[in-house]
Design an enzyme around this catalytic site. Structure first.
Site, mmCIF file in Angstrom:
data_model
loop_
_atom_site.group_PDB
_atom_site.id
_atom_site.type_symbol
_atom_site.label_atom_id
_atom_site.label_comp_id
_atom_site.label_asym_id
_atom_site.label_seq_id
_atom_site.Cartn_x
_atom_site.Cartn_y
_atom_site.Cartn_z
ATOM 1 N N GLU A 125 -0.371 9.001 1.434
ATOM 2 C CA GLU A 125 -1.707 9.436 1.822
ATOM 3 C C GLU A 125 -1.607 10.710 2.657
ATOM 4 O O GLU A 125 -0.800 10.772 3.587
ATOM 5 C CB GLU A 125 -2.424 8.360 2.634
ATOM 6 C CG GLU A 125 -3.877 8.699 2.874
ATOM 7 C CD GLU A 125 -4.637 7.609 3.632
ATOM 8 O OE1 GLU A 125 -5.815 7.826 3.934
ATOM 9 O OE2 GLU A 125 -4.047 6.553 3.930
ATOM 10 N N GLU A 267 -1.346 1.890 5.257
ATOM 11 C CA GLU A 267 -1.759 0.587 4.743
ATOM 12 C C GLU A 267 -1.349 0.308 3.312
ATOM 13 O O GLU A 267 -2.006 -0.494 2.632
ATOM 14 C CB GLU A 267 -3.284 0.456 4.862
ATOM 15 C CG GLU A 267 -4.094 1.314 3.875
ATOM 16 C CD GLU A 267 -4.529 2.652 4.420
ATOM 17 O OE1 GLU A 267 -5.475 3.245 3.872
ATOM 18 O OE2 GLU A 267 -3.906 3.118 5.398
ATOM 19 N N ASN A 268 -0.290 0.907 2.798
ATOM 20 C CA ASN A 268 0.118 0.682 1.414
ATOM 21 C C ASN A 268 -0.002 -0.805 1.048
ATOM 22 O O ASN A 268 0.384 -1.672 1.825
ATOM 23 C CB ASN A 268 1.573 1.107 1.216
ATOM 24 C CG ASN A 268 1.891 2.400 1.919
ATOM 25 O OD1 ASN A 268 1.370 3.442 1.590
ATOM 26 N ND2 ASN A 268 2.745 2.315 2.938
ATOM 27 N N GLU A 301 -4.064 -1.863 9.965
ATOM 28 C CA GLU A 301 -3.473 -1.689 8.641
ATOM 29 C C GLU A 301 -3.622 -2.951 7.790
ATOM 30 O O GLU A 301 -3.836 -2.866 6.574
ATOM 31 C CB GLU A 301 -2.011 -1.279 8.758
ATOM 32 C CG GLU A 301 -1.747 -0.047 9.614
ATOM 33 C CD GLU A 301 -2.580 1.168 9.233
ATOM 34 O OE1 GLU A 301 -2.968 1.289 8.060
ATOM 35 O OE2 GLU A 301 -2.849 2.005 10.116
ATOM 36 N N GLU A 323 -11.786 4.337 6.818
ATOM 37 C CA GLU A 323 -11.227 4.473 8.159
ATOM 38 C C GLU A 323 -12.221 4.115 9.253
ATOM 39 O O GLU A 323 -11.881 3.410 10.197
ATOM 40 C CB GLU A 323 -10.685 5.889 8.363
ATOM 41 C CG GLU A 323 -9.501 6.232 7.477
ATOM 42 C CD GLU A 323 -8.301 5.309 7.648
ATOM 43 O OE1 GLU A 323 -8.273 4.527 8.625
ATOM 44 O OE2 GLU A 323 -7.402 5.365 6.792
#
Length: 901
Positions: A125, A267-268, A301, A323
């Site tokens: 990101e 936050e994958n 996350e 966000e």
């Protein structure tokens, strides 16, 4: 490095990608110097018969081969540039296989695939995936991923998103694993980790009864510092189930700590990669603030799993969709965790402390942004580099916009709106308008005939609105009329466009109460509703009036309770009214606010005297207000620590016509020292009565006591109290936790004898030199010390423990000095700004994303005093003129120079 600095991307130009890519298979042959990536994409046109080419993004990649449906496509059938791979003439559906190479070891940007401490990590990101392989690197292309990782045995942990489906040893001795993520996601949520790691894990059962595995990975030898992170992860899982009915949807959830990382965390899907600063903690190495930050970021996350992953952004203009919402969720999580297990009064105080901390952060970081050249709505209309828009506006103001919707709908209504949002959009890439529409469906049921059409303007207007309040009291009729008026001046790019000339009013939820002259709350009723202490006024036009009956005497208004909207209140309180509110307001936020306004007025008045060369003294009424807060037995320690903390220099600067940081620093230092002298007995009692013997706990009650104790110590030290000098040395030597050790060290460095400061700094380094996160604290403390100069920082940069290549270390020293040491940076001779120029350009050559954040230090240059303004402008011009400047930094300095206030 991209240098096409003139390209501007506009939200109005958004078009859907012409292809869907439902399935992605990736195979990695991991080598630090050169990693080979084989990408197999199933592509299909959104519109059958369309002739648009497949255009894939790529950066710093080496192309090996391209195959379409098994047939090789040589150079004559595709077009390759530094940033794109274009394949024209594809059928409506095809399988595209691309083999490419990237160089993780040489990747200093820490975007894409890179190596840190000998291990492989990714950060995708916003646009890092294009550094791994050619792909449609945009958030609205959602795919299911199957990932194969192959590496030598020295990389025993091979991790990716989703669930582990296979693992084997290959004939050549390499390890091979396969991961499958069952949920479609955009490529910015892809993650890969490979290396020597240690793991702490636990098994948990979800609300529906599934058993899931929770894991925290970190460097070998750090396993004794991951317990709090794992506990926080399990608490986040439970909280999201309870508060929002959202359950973990994978068989496992992994958190991995890395030393070199541009952000706080990422936050994958199912594989969160964290800056080690937000994972590792034990009492000897982490402060109370570190513990709170770890719990908050772990929660943030994890909560993205639904608000960001399951439902994601259609485009990067919608960044606050995920966000702002997730910051609101992590704020609520932290507040609930702080209040957990406490009685009602203590729980309310704990939640108030969290609210105060969040608002203080907003005012110090976001309000200046809203008033400067980088001002933008929480949903920007344009950008040159999306990395520059991971801002306090998108995050913190975005969270306040979500909170206002929560306030308007109430807890149950907001939960119903969230349920509707997921019912409509699970598995989709959507917009901020889609979220508001889900909330509006509930609001209109609650308020027939009304909607959130005016509220939507929060998403497209920049700037901090101002709400002027006037009261008209009629003693004969016992009636009080309250009038609210709003305005929001054009800021940033709005000042150069017609759009900013006439900004329509916003929908502002404004909570308020009235107190009598003894500080007692007056009951208020609107439209025949039962009388309450706090009413919520919904301001939706430029000017509105509300009338309250039965008001027995002329009231003192308590305004914007709970900080119900991110606005600036304008009301002509007298100092005695503020003192009354500071002593008696039943709303803890408004009580804190009144004290902060008193302190702000005092410091700004003293700063004006500093500028004139006049003698300084504190107003007796201010000292007595502070004495009342310090000695009030009804207030717990954590709340008093916030109420007695002086406003930050950044917050104070927003109230100056021409910002004069040195004058502010002198005035603020004087207030701290004189309060220390005049309230020495009360500070001494606070120091002595808030010791925390026994085993360390990061819980709110002992943490609050430590905060008040260390605040008392700093005031006494600033006042030159001889006893405090001995207490600080004793506390440093005997501290059983990092909070107390660092509190004492800070007091000694800023206010102690030079030889004691030198000895304790040396002892601290000697004891902790093997721990990078603790040494970051050592650098940061010196960077912000009152006596630190540019020469001091240059000397610290020559220290063998310093490197610009590590973002945490750069932030600890260079950023802390440039952003948080006004006395050392803002010198009329321009030496501080020359140092800033050097560091921005040095970082830009290594890591443009980090450099751009440092570049923000001078973006409000035009609001400073004339003596500082011109050398700041010259410094910005020097950066902009540098050959090969990145797009990241160019956007910041160009807007600073062209859109300055």
């Amino acid at each position: 490095m991209r240098t096409d600095t003139s390209v501007t991307i506009y939200r109005k130009d958004y078009r859907p990608y012409p292809f869907e890519i439902p399935e992605v298979a990736l195979a990695f042959d991991l080598e630090p110097e050169v990693t080979t990536v084989t990408s197999r994409l199933t592509v299909r046109r959104r519109t059958a018969g369309d002739t648009a080419p497949l255009v894939l993004d790529g950066s710093e990649l080496e192309l090996v081969s391209v195959h379409v449906d098994g047939a090789a496509w040589d150079a004559g059938r595709h077009t390759l540039t530094a940033e794109t791979l274009t394949l024209p003439g594809l059928p409506d559906q095809a399988v595209v296989e691309i083999v490419s190479r990237c160089r993780p070891q040489a990747n200093s940007t820490l975007m894409g695939l890179y190596v840190s401490s000998g291990n492989f990590f990714t950060q995708c990101e916003a646009e890092g995936f294009r550094r791994i392989t050619w792909f449609a690197d945009r958030p609205d292309v959602m795919s299911r991923y199957r990932v194969t990782l192959r590496a030598l045995p020295e990389y025993p942990h091979l991790l990716s998103n989703g669930n582990l489906v296979a693992s084997r040893t290959l004939p050549d001795g390499r390890q091979e694993v396969e991961w499958e993520d069952p949920f479609p996601k955009p490529c910015y949520l892809f993650a890969l980790v490979a290396g020597q790691l240690t793991c702490r894990e636990t098994r948990a059962r979800t609300a529906s009864g599934r058993e899931v595995l929770l894991q925290v990975y970190s460097d070998p030898g750090s396993e004794d510092r991951t317990a709090w992170a794992l506990e926080s992860l399990e608490r986040a899982l439970r909280w999201d189930e309870t508060r929002f009915g959202l359950e973990l949807d994978l068989d496992r959830f992994m958190v991995v700590a890395v030393r070199d990382f541009n952000m706080g965390a990422m936050e994958n899907k199912g594989l969160n990669i964290f800056n080690a600063a937000y994972v590792l903690a034990n009492p000897d190495t982490a402060t109370d603030a570190n513990y709170e930050g770890i719990e908050s970021v772990i929660g943030h996350e994890y909560f993205h799993n639904w608000t960001g992953n399951r439902v994601t952004c259609r485009d990067w203009f919608q960044l606050s969709l995920k966000e702002g919402l997730t910051v609101f969720r992590d704020q609520e999580f932290s507040a609930d965790m702080m209040a957990h297990g406490l009685d009602a009064a203590a729980a309310a105080s704990a939640r108030a402390v969290k609210r105060i901390d969040d608002v203080a952060t907003l005012r110090a970081a976001q309000f200046p942004e809203d008033a400067g050249p980088m001002a933008h709505p929480i949903r920007p209309e344009s950008y040159q580099e999306i990395g520059n828009f991971y801002t306090a506006t998108v995050y913190e103001k975005g969270a306040e916009v979500i909170r206002m919707q929560h306030t308007l709908l109430g807890e149950q209504g907001f939960r119903a709106g969230m349920d509707e949002y997921f019912r409509r959009h699970d598995g989709q890439a959507v917009t901020c308008d889609d979220f508001v529409a889900a909330m509006e469906s509930v609001y209109t049921r609650q308020h027939p005939g009304r909607d959130l059409s005016v509220f939507r303007r929060w998403y497209r207007q920049a700037g901090t609105p101002r709400v002027a309040v006037s009261l008209a009291y009629d003693a004969a009729t016992r009636r009080c009329a309250v009038t609210l008026s709003q305005r929001c001046a054009p800021v940033g790019v709005e000042k150069t466009t017609a759009d900013g000339a006439d900004k329509p009013p916003l929908h502002i939820p404004f909570a308020m109460g009235l107190l009598d002259r003894a500080g007692r709350p007056l009951p208020l009723s609107l439209d025949g509703a039962p009388a309450v202490d706090t009413v919520l006024l919904e301001l939706t036009t430029e000017r509105q009036e509300w009338v309250f009956d039965g008001i027995s005497s002329e009231p003192v208004p308590s305004l914007l309770r709970g900080f119900s909207a991110p606005v600036i209140v304008e009301y002509p309180w007298r100092d005695d009214q503020l003192a009354l509110l500071s002593a008696h307001d039943p709303d803890p936020f408004a009580r804190w606010e009144a004290g902060q306004e008193l302190a702000t007025r005092q410091i700004l008045a003293l700063a004006a005297r500093v500028q004139q060369g006049d003698a300084l003294s504190l107003q007796p009424a201010f000292v007595e207000a502070w004495r009342t807060l310090l000695t009030d037995p009804r207030l717990d320690a954590a709340y008093r620590a916030r109420a007695l903390a002086l406003p930050s220099e950044k917050t104070l600067a927003e109230r100056m016509t021409d910002i004069d940081p040195p004058a502010l620093a002198v005035a603020r230092d004087f207030v701290r020292a004189d309060l220390g002298r005049q309230l020495a007995q009360a500070w001494t009692a606070a120091f002595e009565n808030n010791q925390t013997p026994g085993a360390y706990s990061p819980a709110p009650v002992p943490a609050g006591r430590r905060a008040l104790k260390n605040l008392a110590l700093s005031h006494l030290m600033a006042a030159g109290d001889a006893r405090a000098q001995a207490w600080a040395l004793e506390q440093y030597d005997q501290a059983g936790n990092m909070t107390d050790r660092l509190g004492a060290l800070g007091a000694l460095v800023n206010h102690g004898r030079p030889d004691d400061a030198t000895r304790t700094l040396g002892d601290f380094y000697e004891q902790w030199q093997q721990d990078p996160l603790v040494i970051d604290k050592w650098f940061a403390l010196q960077a912000t010390a009152r006596s630190t100069s540019v020469e001091t920082v240059r000397g610290l940069m020559a220290h063998p423990a310093f490197t610009l290549r590590n973002p945490n270390r750069a932030r600890a020293l260079v950023f802390q000095f440039c952003l948080n040491n006004a006395r050392g940076l803002h010198l009329p001779d321009g030496s501080g700004y020359a140092f800033w120029v050097e560091q921005v350009l040095a970082l830009d050559a290594l890591n443009p994303e980090i450099a751009a954040r440092l570049a923000r230090a001078l973006d409000n240059w035009a609001r400073y005093t004339p003596a500082l303004r011109e050398p700041m402008r010259r410094a910005l011009e020097k950066v902009r003129a540098h050959a090969g400047l990145s797009r990241n930094v160019n956007e910041i300095v160009s807007k600073a120079l062209e859109l300055a206030a």
